[in-house]
Design an enzyme around this catalytic site. Structure first.
Site, PDB file in Angstrom:
ATOM      1  N   HIS A   1       0.866  -1.168   0.000  1.00  0.00           N
ATOM      2  CA  HIS A   1       0.000   0.000   0.000  1.00  0.00           C
ATOM      3  C   HIS A   1       0.904   1.220   0.000  1.00  0.00           C
ATOM      4  CE1 HIS A   1      -3.688   2.310   1.009  1.00  0.00           C
ATOM      5  NE2 HIS A   1      -2.779   3.153   1.428  1.00  0.00           N
ATOM      6  N   CYS A   2       0.783   2.043  -1.000  1.00  0.00           N
ATOM      7  CA  CYS A   2       1.674   3.186  -1.122  1.00  0.00           C
ATOM      8  C   CYS A   2       0.947   4.475  -0.757  1.00  0.00           C
ATOM      9  CB  CYS A   2       2.191   3.280  -2.552  1.00  0.00           C
ATOM     10  SG  CYS A   2       3.463   4.526  -2.762  1.00  0.00           S
ATOM     11  N   PRO A   3       1.286   5.087   0.374  1.00  0.00           N
ATOM     12  CA  PRO A   3       0.612   6.339   0.717  1.00  0.00           C
ATOM     13  C   PRO A   3       0.959   7.460  -0.252  1.00  0.00           C
ATOM     14  CG  PRO A   3       1.990   5.558   2.538  1.00  0.00           C
ATOM     15  CD  PRO A   3       2.259   4.686   1.371  1.00  0.00           C
TER      16      PRO A   3
ATOM     17  N   GLY B   1      -1.432   7.163  -2.750  1.00  0.00           N
ATOM     18  CA  GLY B   1      -2.770   7.135  -2.168  1.00  0.00           C
ATOM     19  C   GLY B   1      -3.593   5.941  -2.591  1.00  0.00           C
ATOM     20  N   ASN B   2      -2.962   4.802  -2.796  1.00  0.00           N
ATOM     21  CA  ASN B   2      -3.700   3.631  -3.240  1.00  0.00           C
ATOM     22  C   ASN B   2      -2.857   2.381  -2.978  1.00  0.00           C
ATOM     23  OD1 ASN B   2      -5.818   2.254  -4.376  1.00  0.00           O
ATOM     24  ND2 ASN B   2      -5.584   3.087  -6.429  1.00  0.00           N
TER      25      ASN B   2
END
Lengths: 161, 482
Positions: free
Chosen positions: B193-195, B198-199
């Site tokens: 999950h890559c902040p 944002g997804n």
């Protein structure tokens, strides 16, 4: 007057005059990795409803179609590179090969339902509507029949007649 | 006219239902009065949707805006202050190439952030019940207080892979899929999950993510190199201090680029390695296929050579989204018979455990009523329900340490927490300090934990507490499926 459980002539008749008795789920077969394949094991609940070769033929054909959709070959690479080169804008006007095959699968399932499954009181749900996890086969019972239906529906059914 | 037999008692309910409602004339009693809902509005995961379902992102999007702002500002400054000089002095190709790179970076960023990463829709109640039955049959009577964890083993290309049962989504996860606690979805070929985007990064958007970081590496290096060139060329004429006075923006660009280069280029290199060996970040962190686990441990998904692996990851067929966000919620499920032999027929009302008590009542009502009642219920209860179950059933370590979460934006999913922690530290240690610098002071360490604070479940929970959580959740699940 009570007809055999599977004399429905089309899907509409099936939906309106039959009641859902059970659902069978064919799970995915992951032995080949993450590619989409479904188990071809013949479920016991369908033994009395449909002949095994017909059923297996349907599932095998579906597996072939899914393999075709996910096949990595010249055409898919070309499509991928072209899409990348156009910053994936090309997908606004063109549909991917996968989508085309999925449409073909949808038509195939519809055809199978109409020709083979509905007359036997069965209905196949397109796996795409179940997240490609299962092939859902709904088993219908004629409401008028006193078969394996639950008590309330069969008695009220017969009272209506 | 077979319908009448079963439907008669229900018909009365329908008629009385109509009479108590508003007096607007209806064509048929079966049409929905409220406008049809789109599926994204009833989506059970913790995602945000925009543009009527066309855009899908995670709930916490703050860091994504930061990424966007950083890229826009740095590139904007470059085009405004450095390009005029460079295009005159060197070649006008510089702003052109820069422009192409910039557009490509933004395009891939949006594609990564806005598309469905490969979310697996949750099981329908019938499916879930069928699976539960199969599991019960397989387990026999539960021996002892704790039933064994639900796993299925499958042999893929000679390697035994364990498929885990997801308590939230009520499915056996396909191989390489994982449940993202932040988005509360099972994602196929879950990478991380890559902040920053944002997804989640999964099967459907991994190639966009890779293209994004690759092009961003090039853009960063490009801007860095040419800003330095600009400053040097100017300094030859005017002297260094005068140059700084003329183009103060260049300093900011150099600083941003210098610190970004290390992390982004490093990340690109890491993902190039992952792609060539056909592994996900998740698998690499857990060491699923490392030879350290055993002599016979190898990656069953690898195609054998680097070229094929790369082609497969980047140019392979793009599977369509399975969640059909813009489709309309269907209420035409056939009315099932009352349950016999333990078949659950509660339709859509069983999707939330809170509804369990209400289902016996709803069972006898017409399809439309159940669906109408359940739909608003689903959306309102979606939050606490989906929040409650995964917190219990899937204790997640989105990292209680800010460094790890900032670190390339990767969040290991559950399992082998301590192993992940150590591995991350070892591999990405040199990224820690530079990573914190580019953002405004204090923002980066504060931003990430805040975003994940609601799911911090004790990163270092011992295994026993995990299974205790799992059991309590399983208890809930059992209750709801009765």
């Amino acid at each position: 007057e009570i007809s055999a459980p599977w004399t429905f002539h089309n899907l509409q008749e099936l939906r309106h005059s039959a009641s859902l008795a059970n659902k069978v789920f064919l799970q995915r077969d992951y032995s080949d990795g993450t590619t989409c394949r479904f188990q071809t094991k013949f479920p016991s609940e369908l033994e009395s409803r449909i002949e095994r070769p017909l059923f297996e033929d349907t599932v095998k054909r579906l597996n072939i179609y899914y393999a075709e959709a996910e096949k990595m070959g010249g055409q898919s690479y070309l499509e991928g590179c072209l899409a990348c080169a156009t910053a994936y804008l090309i997908f606004l006007c063109m549909e991917t090969r996968y989508e085309k095959v999925l449409k073909k699968i949808g038509r195939y399932i519809q055809e199978q339902n109409e020709k083979i499954y509905a007359p036997r009181g069965l209905l196949i749900t397109d796996p795409i509507e179940r997240g490609m996890r299962v092939i859902e086969i709904s088993i219908y019972e004629d409401r008028g029949s006193s078969g394996s239906c639950s008590g309330s529906s069969s008695t009220s059914g017969s009272s209506a007649r | 006219m077979l319908q009448l037999g079963v439907a008669e008692p229900m018909r009365e309910c329908e008629y009385s239902q109509i009479s108590t409602r508003s007096s607007t004339p209806m064509e048929t009693p079966y049409k929905k009065r409220t406008p049809k809902k789109r599926k994204w509005q009833a989506f059970p995961g913790r995602n945000k949707f925009y543009c009527n379902g066309r855009i899908m992102m995670a709930r916490q999007t703050g860091v994504f805006y930061l990424t966007l702002v950083l890229i826009l500002i740095t590139s904007g400054l470059f085009f405004t202050f450095d390009c005029p000089f460079l295009s005159v002095q060197l070649t006008p190709a510089i702003p052109v190439i820069g422009g192409v790179l910039f557009v490509f970076v933004l395009g891939t960023l949006f594609r990564t952030s806005f598309s469905d990463p490969g979310v697996l829709p949750r099981a329908t109640p019938d499916e879930a019940a069928d699976l539960e039955r199969q599991i019960d049959v397989a387990n026999g009577s539960s021996s002892g207080y704790r039933p064994p964890p639900r796993t299925k083993e499958v042999v893929i290309n000679g390697q035994t892979v364990k498929l885990k049962y997801c308590f939230t989504c009520k499915i056996f996860r396909p191989p390489r899929a994982s449940h993202c606690s932040l988005c509360d979805n099972c994602v196929e070929r879950f990478d991380h999950h890559c902040p920053w985007v944002g997804n989640c990064v999964g099967k459907r958007n991994y190639r966009f993510f890779y293209m994004f970081i690759l092009s961003l590496s090039f853009l960063t290096i490009f801007i860095f190199a040419f800003v330095i060139t600009h400053v040097i060329l100017r300094s030859h004429r005017q002297g260094f201090l005068n140059t700084l006075k003329d183009t103060p923006a260049s300093v900011l660009e150099v600083v941003v680029c210098f610190f970004s280069v290390w992390s982004i280029v490093g990340l690109s290199g890491f993902h190039t390695y992952l792609i060539s060996s056909n592994q996900t970040t998740n698998e690499d962190i857990k060491g699923s296929w490392s030879s350290k686990r055993g002599k016979d441990n190898y990656n069953p998904y690898s195609h054998g050579n680097i070229f094929t692996n790369c082609c497969a990851a980047l140019c392979g067929p793009l599977p369509p989204s399975l969640i059909d966000r813009r489709g309309f919620v269907q209420s035409d499920t056939p009315q099932p018979t009352p349950p016999t032999n333990g078949i659950t027929m509660y339709g859509s009302t069983q999707s939330q455990s809170h509804m369990a008590a209400a289902t016996p009542l709803m069972q006898s009502e017409p399809v439309i009523l159940t669906d109408e009642a359940s739909l608003p219920g689903r959306t309102s209860l979606g939050g606490p329900c989906s929040g409650a179950l995964p917190l219990g059933g899937q204790p997640t370590p989105p990292t209680s340490t800010p460094n790890l979460s900032c670190d390339n934006g990767m969040l290991p999913t559950r399992n082998d927490h301590s192993e992940a922690h150590h591995h991350m530290d070892g591999v990405h240690h040199h990224f820690l300090t530079p990573e914190e610098a580019p953002s405004p002071p204090g923002m980066l360490p504060c931003g990430s934990p805040l975003g994940h604070s609601h799911t911090i479940q004790g990163f270092y929970n011992p295994a026993s507490q995990d299974s205790l959580h799992e059991d309590s959740v399983r208890g809930l699940v059992k209750l709801s499926s009765v």
